[in-house]
Design an enzyme around this catalytic site. Structure first.
Site, PDB file in Angstrom:
ATOM      1  N   SER A  31       0.717  -1.290   0.053  1.00  0.00           N
ATOM      2  CA  SER A  31       0.036   0.056  -0.212  1.00  0.00           C
ATOM      3  C   SER A  31       0.911   1.242  -0.110  1.00  0.00           C
ATOM      4  O   SER A  31       1.672   1.225   0.680  1.00  0.00           O
ATOM      5  CB  SER A  31      -0.953  -0.010   1.308  1.00  0.00           C
ATOM      6  OG  SER A  31      -1.956  -0.850   1.081  1.00  0.00           O
ATOM      7  N   HIS A  62      -4.687  -0.065  -5.194  1.00  0.00           N
ATOM      8  CA  HIS A  62      -3.784  -0.967  -5.715  1.00  0.00           C
ATOM      9  C   HIS A  62      -3.987  -1.333  -7.029  1.00  0.00           C
ATOM     10  O   HIS A  62      -5.020  -1.781  -7.555  1.00  0.00           O
ATOM     11  CB  HIS A  62      -4.169  -2.393  -4.958  1.00  0.00           C
ATOM     12  CG  HIS A  62      -3.937  -2.674  -3.634  1.00  0.00           C
ATOM     13  ND1 HIS A  62      -2.719  -3.065  -2.971  1.00  0.00           N
ATOM     14  CD2 HIS A  62      -4.845  -2.234  -2.543  1.00  0.00           C
ATOM     15  CE1 HIS A  62      -2.827  -3.244  -1.703  1.00  0.00           C
ATOM     16  NE2 HIS A  62      -4.039  -2.575  -1.379  1.00  0.00           N
ATOM     17  N   HIS A  84      -5.374 -10.005  -2.085  1.00  0.00           N
ATOM     18  CA  HIS A  84      -5.228 -10.433  -0.653  1.00  0.00           C
ATOM     19  C   HIS A  84      -6.344 -11.546  -0.219  1.00  0.00           C
ATOM     20  O   HIS A  84      -7.321 -11.493  -0.990  1.00  0.00           O
ATOM     21  CB  HIS A  84      -5.713  -9.069   0.320  1.00  0.00           C
ATOM     22  CG  HIS A  84      -4.673  -7.938   0.017  1.00  0.00           C
ATOM     23  ND1 HIS A  84      -4.657  -7.087  -1.020  1.00  0.00           N
ATOM     24  CD2 HIS A  84      -3.533  -7.790   0.867  1.00  0.00           C
ATOM     25  CE1 HIS A  84      -3.573  -6.217  -0.843  1.00  0.00           C
ATOM     26  NE2 HIS A  84      -3.083  -6.615   0.323  1.00  0.00           N
ATOM     27  N   TYR A  86      -8.202 -11.339   2.177  1.00  0.00           N
ATOM     28  CA  TYR A  86      -9.697 -10.892   2.624  1.00  0.00           C
ATOM     29  C   TYR A  86     -10.633 -10.488   1.524  1.00  0.00           C
ATOM     30  O   TYR A  86     -11.693 -10.092   1.743  1.00  0.00           O
ATOM     31  CB  TYR A  86      -9.148  -9.816   3.725  1.00  0.00           C
ATOM     32  CG  TYR A  86      -8.724  -8.551   3.018  1.00  0.00           C
ATOM     33  CD1 TYR A  86      -9.077  -7.745   2.013  1.00  0.00           C
ATOM     34  CD2 TYR A  86      -7.388  -8.291   3.134  1.00  0.00           C
ATOM     35  CE1 TYR A  86      -8.314  -6.442   1.485  1.00  0.00           C
ATOM     36  CE2 TYR A  86      -6.397  -7.227   2.875  1.00  0.00           C
ATOM     37  CZ  TYR A  86      -7.283  -6.447   2.025  1.00  0.00           C
ATOM     38  OH  TYR A  86      -6.632  -5.305   1.202  1.00  0.00           O
ATOM     39  N   GLU A  87     -10.103 -10.550   0.266  1.00  0.00           N
ATOM     40  CA  GLU A  87     -10.701 -10.103  -0.787  1.00  0.00           C
ATOM     41  C   GLU A  87     -11.820 -11.274  -1.061  1.00  0.00           C
ATOM     42  O   GLU A  87     -12.560 -11.105  -1.905  1.00  0.00           O
ATOM     43  CB  GLU A  87      -9.861  -9.773  -2.184  1.00  0.00           C
ATOM     44  CG  GLU A  87      -9.264  -8.471  -1.746  1.00  0.00           C
ATOM     45  CD  GLU A  87      -8.191  -8.010  -3.003  1.00  0.00           C
ATOM     46  OE1 GLU A  87      -8.926  -7.669  -4.102  1.00  0.00           O
ATOM     47  OE2 GLU A  87      -7.177  -8.201  -2.781  1.00  0.00           O
ATOM     48  N   ALA A 114       2.761  -2.375   4.127  1.00  0.00           N
ATOM     49  CA  ALA A 114       2.332  -1.476   5.178  1.00  0.00           C
ATOM     50  C   ALA A 114       1.941  -2.312   6.191  1.00  0.00           C
ATOM     51  O   ALA A 114       1.043  -3.145   5.927  1.00  0.00           O
ATOM     52  CB  ALA A 114       1.272  -0.356   4.636  1.00  0.00           C
ATOM     53  N   MET A 211      -1.882  -7.781   6.520  1.00  0.00           N
ATOM     54  CA  MET A 211      -2.881  -8.730   5.952  1.00  0.00           C
ATOM     55  C   MET A 211      -2.261  -9.109   4.883  1.00  0.00           C
ATOM     56  O   MET A 211      -2.845  -9.787   4.044  1.00  0.00           O
ATOM     57  CB  MET A 211      -3.950  -8.028   5.826  1.00  0.00           C
ATOM     58  CG  MET A 211      -4.701  -7.241   6.993  1.00  0.00           C
ATOM     59  SD  MET A 211      -6.109  -6.206   6.417  1.00  0.00           S
ATOM     60  CE  MET A 211      -6.300  -5.010   7.865  1.00  0.00           C
ATOM     61  N   SER A 212      -0.760  -9.436   4.782  1.00  0.00           N
ATOM     62  CA  SER A 212      -0.257  -9.916   3.483  1.00  0.00           C
ATOM     63  C   SER A 212       1.033 -10.541   3.784  1.00  0.00           C
ATOM     64  O   SER A 212       1.188 -10.848   5.002  1.00  0.00           O
ATOM     65  CB  SER A 212      -0.334  -8.844   2.557  1.00  0.00           C
ATOM     66  OG  SER A 212       1.117  -7.961   2.813  1.00  0.00           O
ATOM     67  N   ASN A 235       1.428   2.784  10.700  1.00  0.00           N
ATOM     68  CA  ASN A 235       0.537   3.479  11.732  1.00  0.00           C
ATOM     69  C   ASN A 235       0.792   2.597  13.063  1.00  0.00           C
ATOM     70  O   ASN A 235       1.577   1.542  12.913  1.00  0.00           O
ATOM     71  CB  ASN A 235      -0.972   3.144  11.510  1.00  0.00           C
ATOM     72  CG  ASN A 235      -1.320   1.795  11.280  1.00  0.00           C
ATOM     73  OD1 ASN A 235      -1.031   1.408  10.039  1.00  0.00           O
ATOM     74  ND2 ASN A 235      -2.023   1.037  12.185  1.00  0.00           N
ATOM     75  N   HIS A 247      -7.974   3.511   6.650  1.00  0.00           N
ATOM     76  CA  HIS A 247      -6.892   3.225   5.541  1.00  0.00           C
ATOM     77  C   HIS A 247      -6.382   4.338   4.923  1.00  0.00           C
ATOM     78  O   HIS A 247      -5.269   4.382   4.431  1.00  0.00           O
ATOM     79  CB  HIS A 247      -7.893   2.456   4.610  1.00  0.00           C
ATOM     80  CG  HIS A 247      -6.857   1.821   3.274  1.00  0.00           C
ATOM     81  ND1 HIS A 247      -6.190   1.160   3.701  1.00  0.00           N
ATOM     82  CD2 HIS A 247      -7.322   2.178   1.883  1.00  0.00           C
ATOM     83  CE1 HIS A 247      -5.749   0.827   2.298  1.00  0.00           C
ATOM     84  NE2 HIS A 247      -6.251   1.457   1.241  1.00  0.00           N
TER      85      HIS A 247
HETATM   86  N1  HPA Z   1      -3.337  -3.694  11.102  1.00  0.00           N
HETATM   87  C1  HPA Z   1      -3.482  -4.575   9.956  1.00  0.00           C
HETATM   88  N2  HPA Z   1      -2.759  -4.447   9.040  1.00  0.00           N
HETATM   89  C2  HPA Z   1      -2.141  -3.181   8.480  1.00  0.00           C
HETATM   90  C3  HPA Z   1      -2.465  -2.215   9.816  1.00  0.00           C
HETATM   91  C4  HPA Z   1      -2.661  -2.471  10.975  1.00  0.00           C
HETATM   92  O1  HPA Z   1      -2.871  -1.611  12.096  1.00  0.00           O
HETATM   93  N3  HPA Z   1      -1.609  -1.257   8.956  1.00  0.00           N
HETATM   94  C5  HPA Z   1      -1.371  -1.398   7.640  1.00  0.00           C
HETATM   95  N4  HPA Z   1      -1.838  -2.683   7.603  1.00  0.00           N
END
Ligand code: HPA
Length: 276
Positions: A31, A62, A84, A86-87, A114, A211-212, A235, A247
């Site tokens: 990301s 993306h 991903h 989750y998609e 990210a 998540m990847s 973050n 996001h």
């Molecule tokens: N959690 C999960 N996936 C993420 C995060 C998070 O805080 N930040 C970027 N991808």
């Protein structure tokens, strides 16, 4: 031949019929980092849509394409956008592109993402070299084993290759770019975690959450593709600060960190290429 390998061969033949390029290094851009590929000496581009049987991403921000070209003198294939779990894709689909890049000829894989900072010593905007991972999503190797790619029960003791990590660590040091190091944990998403979940993953030994990546690294390792990974801590994870996560924030921090990240990736790829 396994069904999986048959499918991969179809994708590979489709790629070969359109593009004559054999990459040495493969990159996956996370990301906010996608525009790294726009700055390289590009030889060819292949939209995921144009590859028969290829999974296509739906997340905003993306892009979905392979970019073929040169970083320095190193022949690279870059995934601008990944798919991903989750998609709603099967894990087999999620890791198909990594397997395909191995078939294209890639000898090393650099994964980026990210991620949320779990380690309290981290800050948004930090980079983290992935030393190891915890995969809390289903293994991408579940199902029929593609013996053509690798063994049924592959070793995972050096997923993020020690020598490649040394190269990235030294690169960051030489560039004066601070680099954290730690364990990445992959959860399925797409929701961000609860404060209790973040406490849990910290107890488990995770330094960053996302998540990847872990699934891709498992598939690469299975197929004998040497891997290294870098997270951009976009973050601090839920519960560390009081602010709700969005996001947009993840994207914004990743965007801000992008110039430095590009520098680190460019020089790392050049040095990884020299080490081949
Ligand atoms: N959690 C999960 N996936 C993420 C995060 C998070 O805080 N930040 C970027 N991808």
């Amino acid at each position: 031949m396994s069904k999986l390998y048959e499918r991969l061969e179809k994708c590979y033949k489709c790629f070969k019929s359109k593009i004559d390029f054999e990459p040495d290094a493969a990159l996956v851009l996370g990301s906010g980092l996608g525009d790294f590929a726009d700055g390289i000496k590009t030889e060819a581009v292949l939209d995921y849509h144009d590859i028969e049987g290829f999974p296509v991403s739906t997340v905003q921000g993306h892009k979905g394409r392979f970019v073929f070209g040169y970083v320095g003198d190193v022949k690279v294939v870059i995934m601008q956008g990944r798919v991903h779990y989750y998609e709603g894709y099967k894990m087999e689909d999620v890791v198909l592109p990594v397997r395909l890049m191995k078939m294209m000829g890639a000898k090393v894989l650099l994964l980026t993402n990210a991620a949320g900072g779990v380690n309290r010593d981290f800050h948004a905007g930090d980079f983290m070299l992935i030393s190891d991972h915890i995969n809390m999503a289903p293994s991408p190797l579940i199902g029929e084993n593609a013996d053509e790619l690798g063994v049924r029960f592959p070793d995972m003791s050096n997923i993020y290759d020690r020598d490649l990590r040394d190269i990235v660590r030294n690169t960051a040091k030489d560039l004066g770019i601070p680099l954290q190091e730690g364990v990445y944990i992959q959860l399925t998403g797409p929701n961000y975690e609860s404060p209790a979940e973040i406490r849990m993953v910290r107890t488990l030994g995770a330094d960053a959450v996302g998540m990847s990546t872990a699934c891709e690294a498992v598939a690469a390792n299975h197929a004998g593709l040497k891997t290294v990974g870098i997270s951009c801590i976009s973050n601090m994870a839920c519960g560390i600060t009081d602010k709700p996560l969005t996001h947009a924030e993840v994207q914004e921090t990743a965007d801000k960190a992008a110039p430095l990240f590009k520098q680190l990736i460019t020089e790392s790829v050049i040095r990884l290429g020299k080490a081949l």
